[in-house]
Design an enzyme around this catalytic site. Structure first.
Site, PDB file in Angstrom:
ATOM      1  N   ASN A  13       0.772  -1.073   0.033  1.00  0.00           N
ATOM      2  CA  ASN A  13       0.050   0.008   0.040  1.00  0.00           C
ATOM      3  C   ASN A  13       0.938   1.328   0.117  1.00  0.00           C
ATOM      4  O   ASN A  13       1.359   1.772   1.060  1.00  0.00           O
ATOM      5  CB  ASN A  13      -0.922   0.127   1.368  1.00  0.00           C
ATOM      6  CG  ASN A  13      -1.876   1.332   1.124  1.00  0.00           C
ATOM      7  OD1 ASN A  13      -1.921   2.012   0.270  1.00  0.00           O
ATOM      8  ND2 ASN A  13      -2.420   1.312   2.388  1.00  0.00           N
ATOM      9  N   LYS A  15       0.171   4.360  -0.410  1.00  0.00           N
ATOM     10  CA  LYS A  15      -0.447   5.362   0.347  1.00  0.00           C
ATOM     11  C   LYS A  15      -0.333   6.626  -0.691  1.00  0.00           C
ATOM     12  O   LYS A  15      -0.251   6.408  -2.044  1.00  0.00           O
ATOM     13  CB  LYS A  15      -0.057   5.591   1.562  1.00  0.00           C
ATOM     14  CG  LYS A  15      -0.221   4.344   2.434  1.00  0.00           C
ATOM     15  CD  LYS A  15      -0.194   4.415   3.707  1.00  0.00           C
ATOM     16  CE  LYS A  15      -0.307   3.007   4.753  1.00  0.00           C
ATOM     17  NZ  LYS A  15      -0.381   3.357   6.077  1.00  0.00           N
ATOM     18  N   HIS A 106      -9.816   1.075   4.917  1.00  0.00           N
ATOM     19  CA  HIS A 106      -8.542   1.281   5.529  1.00  0.00           C
ATOM     20  C   HIS A 106      -8.647   2.121   6.815  1.00  0.00           C
ATOM     21  O   HIS A 106      -9.775   3.284   6.499  1.00  0.00           O
ATOM     22  CB  HIS A 106      -7.565   2.179   4.705  1.00  0.00           C
ATOM     23  CG  HIS A 106      -5.929   1.910   5.190  1.00  0.00           C
ATOM     24  ND1 HIS A 106      -5.774   3.011   5.989  1.00  0.00           N
ATOM     25  CD2 HIS A 106      -5.239   1.123   4.988  1.00  0.00           C
ATOM     26  CE1 HIS A 106      -4.308   2.692   6.500  1.00  0.00           C
ATOM     27  NE2 HIS A 106      -4.048   1.569   5.639  1.00  0.00           N
ATOM     28  N   GLU A 108      -7.200   4.771   7.698  1.00  0.00           N
ATOM     29  CA  GLU A 108      -6.749   6.396   7.220  1.00  0.00           C
ATOM     30  C   GLU A 108      -8.058   6.983   6.583  1.00  0.00           C
ATOM     31  O   GLU A 108      -8.474   8.090   6.794  1.00  0.00           O
ATOM     32  CB  GLU A 108      -5.613   6.246   6.435  1.00  0.00           C
ATOM     33  CG  GLU A 108      -4.331   6.146   7.343  1.00  0.00           C
ATOM     34  CD  GLU A 108      -3.216   5.516   6.598  1.00  0.00           C
ATOM     35  OE1 GLU A 108      -3.075   5.690   5.391  1.00  0.00           O
ATOM     36  OE2 GLU A 108      -2.380   5.148   7.373  1.00  0.00           O
ATOM     37  N   GLU A 178      -5.886  -4.878  10.646  1.00  0.00           N
ATOM     38  CA  GLU A 178      -4.930  -3.776  10.786  1.00  0.00           C
ATOM     39  C   GLU A 178      -4.899  -2.979  12.032  1.00  0.00           C
ATOM     40  O   GLU A 178      -5.612  -2.024  11.917  1.00  0.00           O
ATOM     41  CB  GLU A 178      -4.702  -2.596   9.530  1.00  0.00           C
ATOM     42  CG  GLU A 178      -4.356  -3.463   8.263  1.00  0.00           C
ATOM     43  CD  GLU A 178      -3.691  -2.299   7.093  1.00  0.00           C
ATOM     44  OE1 GLU A 178      -2.629  -2.616   6.964  1.00  0.00           O
ATOM     45  OE2 GLU A 178      -4.361  -1.271   6.920  1.00  0.00           O
ATOM     46  N   GLY A 184       2.098   2.304  10.775  1.00  0.00           N
ATOM     47  CA  GLY A 184       3.347   3.142  10.598  1.00  0.00           C
ATOM     48  C   GLY A 184       4.006   3.744  11.757  1.00  0.00           C
ATOM     49  O   GLY A 184       4.668   4.763  12.032  1.00  0.00           O
ATOM     50  N   SER A 222       3.097  -2.017  10.393  1.00  0.00           N
ATOM     51  CA  SER A 222       4.485  -2.134  10.533  1.00  0.00           C
ATOM     52  C   SER A 222       4.896  -3.473  10.198  1.00  0.00           C
ATOM     53  O   SER A 222       6.000  -3.858  10.867  1.00  0.00           O
ATOM     54  CB  SER A 222       4.960  -1.802  11.812  1.00  0.00           C
ATOM     55  OG  SER A 222       4.549  -0.435  12.162  1.00  0.00           O
ATOM     56  N   GLY A 244       4.736   1.314   4.658  1.00  0.00           N
ATOM     57  CA  GLY A 244       6.141   1.761   4.541  1.00  0.00           C
ATOM     58  C   GLY A 244       7.000   0.724   3.919  1.00  0.00           C
ATOM     59  O   GLY A 244       8.058   1.258   2.915  1.00  0.00           O
TER      60      GLY A 244
HETATM   61  P1  PGA Z   1       2.663   0.281   7.583  1.00  0.00           P
HETATM   62  O1  PGA Z   1       1.135   0.733   6.970  1.00  0.00           O
HETATM   63  O2  PGA Z   1       3.057  -1.015   7.004  1.00  0.00           O
HETATM   64  O3  PGA Z   1       3.439   1.398   7.330  1.00  0.00           O
HETATM   65  O4  PGA Z   1       2.345   0.242   9.226  1.00  0.00           O
HETATM   66  C1  PGA Z   1       0.293  -0.528   6.663  1.00  0.00           C
HETATM   67  C2  PGA Z   1      -1.058  -0.040   6.135  1.00  0.00           C
HETATM   68  O5  PGA Z   1      -1.408   1.067   6.528  1.00  0.00           O
HETATM   69  O6  PGA Z   1      -1.552  -0.525   5.018  1.00  0.00           O
END
Ligand code: PGA
Length: 263
Positions: A13, A15, A106, A108, A178, A184, A222, A244
């Site tokens: 992802n 983002k 998601h 976010e 998640e 993140g 993460s 990330g």
């Molecule tokens: P992250 O994000 O691996 O940076 O923690 C995962 C996601 O939001 O899909």
């Protein structure tokens, strides 16, 4: 089918990243790594979710890869079809551009863009009607976890979509668990905690649909090369949604390799 017999999925992802030149470099690095043919399609599905703007250029780049890699949209409109909806991209438009996968739910989107369960249900319904496969994200906040509500919150988020998913359509849904506090932040749920939640999700899904036993349940939050093997070893963790670490070709490759080799 037991959880560990499911072909894993590793989906990056991106983002709101990266700039064009960096995306090109990232993809060519990843494609080069794949050339050793170590990650067979039957051992791991791989997907990349770039920004809307980059969907078709990423798709074109991925077409020359030695194996198939799905291009995944990060979002879809709550409005179906075509029409006067400035700034929106419908499920039908995605499908018309041969984009067959989409992330919905998601955290976010839920938190920053106030996407309620009603809005998410509209998106899920439209995506399924257009024939897309959905990666439906669920997860609790730190506060909810500390209050002992994690399971209830996550299962409710899954129950929410039962109103719009028809019997056969469950085959077109992948779940991504998640925990919000792990996204993140560098904090990963321990493999034990993640497995416990995944087993609960599996149990919930089997009560909702006969396809529950064979649905992939991905972990996100993460995930990195360093913790991928440990997560991949958990029987009900059928892959990863990677933020990330998907912006680094070697890390993303190692994560896919971990799931392909462990499952
Ligand atoms: P992250 O994000 O691996 O940076 O923690 C995962 C996601 O939001 O899909």
């Amino acid at each position: 089918m037991s959880g560990s017999a499911i072909t894993p999925w590793v989906v990056g992802n991106w983002k709101m990243n990266p700039m064009q030149a960096d995306a090109k470099e990232l993809l060519s690095g990843f494609k080069k790594l794949l050339q050793n043919n170590e990650i067979k399609e039957e051992n791991c599905h791989i997907g990349i979710a770039p920004s809307m703007l980059a969907l078709t250029s990423v798709q074109a780049e991925l077409a020359s890869s030695v194996r198939s890699i799905y291009t995944v949209a990060q979002n879809v409109s709550r409005i179906a079809g075509l029409g006067a909806y400035t700034g929106e991209v419908s499920a039908e438009l995605l499908k018309d551009h041969h984009i067959d996968f989409v992330l919905i739910g998601h955290s976010e989107r839920r938190e920053i863009f106030n996407e309620t369960s009603q809005i998410l249900n509209e998106k899920v319904k439209n995506a399924l009607t257009a024939g897309l496969t959905i990666i439906y994200c669920v997860g609790e906040s730190l506060e909810q976890r500390e209050n002992g509500q994690a399971e209830q919150v996550v299962l409710q988020q899954i129950c929410d979509i039962t109103a719009v998913v028809q019997a056969e359509q469950w085959q077109k849904i992948v779940i991504a668990y998640e925990p919000i506090w792990a996204i993140g932040t560098g904090k990963t749920a321990s493999p034990e905690d993640a497995q416990t939640m995944h087993a609960k999700i599996r149990e919930g899904l089997t009560q909702i649909t006969p396809f529950g036993a064979s649905m992939a349940i991905l972990y996100g939050g993460s995930v990195k090369a360093e913790n991928a093997v440990e997560l991949a070893t958990c029987p009900d963790i059928n892959g990863a949604l990677v933020g990330g670490a998907s912006l680094n070709a070697a890390s993303f490759y190692e994560i896919a390799q971990a799931f392909a080799n462990t499952k």
